[in-house]
Design an enzyme around this catalytic site. Structure first.
Site, short mmCIF file in Angstrom:
data_model
loop_
_atom_site.label_atom_id
_atom_site.label_comp_id
_atom_site.label_asym_id
_atom_site.label_seq_id
_atom_site.Cartn_x
_atom_site.Cartn_y
_atom_site.Cartn_z
N ASP A 29 0.90 -1.15 0.02
CA ASP A 29 0.16 0.03 -0.06
C ASP A 29 0.92 1.28 -0.13
O ASP A 29 1.91 1.45 0.77
CB ASP A 29 -0.85 -0.15 1.07
CG ASP A 29 -1.91 0.91 1.08
OD1 ASP A 29 -3.17 0.37 0.95
OD2 ASP A 29 -1.99 1.98 1.07
N ILE A 30 0.42 2.34 -0.83
CA ILE A 30 1.28 3.47 -0.87
C ILE A 30 1.15 4.19 0.48
O ILE A 30 2.10 5.28 0.61
CB ILE A 30 0.84 4.34 -2.18
CG1 ILE A 30 1.81 5.17 -2.64
CG2 ILE A 30 -0.49 5.13 -1.79
CD1 ILE A 30 1.41 5.69 -3.96
N ASN A 86 -13.10 -3.06 2.39
CA ASN A 86 -14.04 -1.98 2.58
C ASN A 86 -15.08 -1.90 1.36
O ASN A 86 -14.40 -2.11 0.09
CB ASN A 86 -13.44 -0.82 2.64
CG ASN A 86 -12.59 -0.46 3.89
OD1 ASN A 86 -12.79 -1.12 4.97
ND2 ASN A 86 -10.93 -0.04 3.56
N VAL A 95 -10.80 3.04 -3.83
CA VAL A 95 -10.44 2.32 -5.04
C VAL A 95 -11.67 1.31 -5.27
O VAL A 95 -11.68 0.30 -4.54
CB VAL A 95 -9.21 1.84 -5.00
CG1 VAL A 95 -8.86 1.45 -6.45
CG2 VAL A 95 -8.19 2.90 -4.48
N HIS A 99 -10.18 -5.32 -3.34
CA HIS A 99 -8.86 -5.51 -2.91
C HIS A 99 -8.95 -5.84 -1.22
O HIS A 99 -9.95 -5.26 -0.49
CB HIS A 99 -7.87 -4.21 -2.91
CG HIS A 99 -8.57 -2.94 -2.50
ND1 HIS A 99 -9.63 -2.50 -3.35
CD2 HIS A 99 -8.40 -2.36 -1.26
CE1 HIS A 99 -10.04 -1.21 -2.49
NE2 HIS A 99 -9.36 -1.24 -1.34
N MET A 100 -7.91 -6.80 -0.83
CA MET A 100 -7.97 -7.30 0.54
C MET A 100 -6.98 -6.40 1.24
O MET A 100 -5.72 -6.70 0.52
CB MET A 100 -7.74 -8.76 0.76
CG MET A 100 -7.79 -9.22 1.95
SD MET A 100 -7.99 -10.88 2.10
CE MET A 100 -9.63 -11.14 2.03
N HIS A 101 -6.97 -5.55 2.04
CA HIS A 101 -5.72 -5.16 2.91
C HIS A 101 -5.21 -6.16 3.81
O HIS A 101 -6.10 -6.81 4.42
CB HIS A 101 -6.49 -4.04 3.80
CG HIS A 101 -6.76 -2.87 3.07
ND1 HIS A 101 -6.31 -1.75 2.82
CD2 HIS A 101 -8.19 -2.46 2.66
CE1 HIS A 101 -6.78 -0.82 2.43
NE2 HIS A 101 -8.16 -1.05 2.08
#
Ligand code: AMP
Ligand code: ZN
Length: 113
Positions: A29-30, A86, A95, A99-101
């Site tokens: 993650d950025i 989310n 976004v 996506h899975m954090h």
């Protein structure tokens, strides 16, 4: 397609990629919220959790599988880690490509904010 994560998949935007196979990509993650904070995404564009179809179940099932594999490789699987997906505005999604954090390296509180 005007999707940030599709652009990362297509190498139109750089990312710090940590894992790739034919179906899934993972990158750092950025704006990390933990010592390790990766995003695991399907290469297929699916906008939100609400858009997953029956045909996608095996693909989406790879996300936690790869999350755990990365956690093991990076040495925080046993201590534990947090995965988050989310959905839409109230869920805090920014976004619109699922996506899975995957966050590790510190202790998380519950409930999430
Ligand atoms: P969410 O808010 O759940 O939709 O998560 C989107 C995540 O994508 C956030 O944690 C952002 O920090 C992350 N993000 C946004 N742009 C990039 C990028 N170019 N490379 C890596 N991660 C990004
Ligand atoms: Zn996309």
């Amino acid at each position: 397609m005007d999707c940030l994560f599709c652009k990362i998949i297509n190498r139109e935007i750089p990312a710090d990629i940590v894992y790739e196979d034919d179906q899934v990509l993972a990158f750092n993650d950025i704006d990390p919220k933990a010592p390790t904070h990766m995003l695991v995404i399907p290469k297929k564009h699916i906008a939100t959790l609400n858009d997953i179809s029956e045909d996608d179940l095996a693909l989406v099932g790879r996300l936690p599988f790869i999350a755990s594999r990365l956690a093991k490789e990076q040495g925080f699987a046993e201590d534990g880690f947090r995965v988050v997906m989310n959905c839409n505005e109230d869920g805090g999604q920014t976004v619109y490509h699922i996506h899975m954090h995957v966050m590790g390296g510190r202790r998380f509180t519950w409930p999430a904010g």
